[in-house]
Design an enzyme around this catalytic site. Structure first.
Site: not given
Length: 163
Positions: A52, A77
């Site tokens: 992330s 993501h």
């Protein structure tokens, strides 16, 4: 504060060791701003995982000084968030999240060797929304420069000032 100390001590490199499942996008963009203003070489080293926000941080090192261990896990993501309330407010928040997501993808694209829109499209098309890349693939995409953990020496000096 550590970066400020490194600059004051005339360090040539500033290492950032990354082993993180991610975190706040707002903290990330604050760190991105500091790194972009740093007058020294920033060395990012991914050990274990960079997921992330941490994965984006891994791309922020000075070109030539971005590393990941051979077994590192790297995952990108779309940002995650939620909105509740009246429909106009939810639409406003959704638009904001989309703009923020575009900004993060742009940061990755600037730090790599891919065309504009590449990461947005890749993340959109991956099943489940999480895009995992190996350290070798991250090198191919220009997100990092080296597979392996660099060795470095730390030298310190101490100055005591009495007042």
């Amino acid at each position: 504060k550590a970066l400020t100390n490194a600059v004051q001590n005339r360090q040539e490199h500033f290492p950032i060791l990354i082993d993180s499942i991610g975190g706040s996008i707002y903290h990330l963009v604050s760190i991105v701003d500091m790194i972009q203003q740093a007058p020294l070489k920033v060395c990012t080293i991914i050990q274990g995982c960079a997921l992330s926000a941490a994965a984006i941080l891994g791309t922020m090192g000075t070109k030539g000084y971005r590393y990941a261990g051979p077994n590192a896990t790297i995952m990108y993501h779309n940002i995650r968030g939620s909105a509740e309330g009246v429909v106009p407010l939810m639409k406003t928040k959704a638009d904001y999240f989309n703009d923020l997501n575009d900004k993060l993808c742009s940061i990755m694209e600037r730090n790599s060797c891919v065309a504009k829109g590449f990461y947005r499209e890749m993340i959109r098309n991956v099943e489940g929304g999480d895009l995992y890349v190996t350290a070798d693939r991250a090198v191919q995409l220009g997100l990092i420069d080296h597979v392996g953990i660099p060795s470095f020496t730390v030298r310190t000096t101490t100055e005591v000032i009495l007042s």
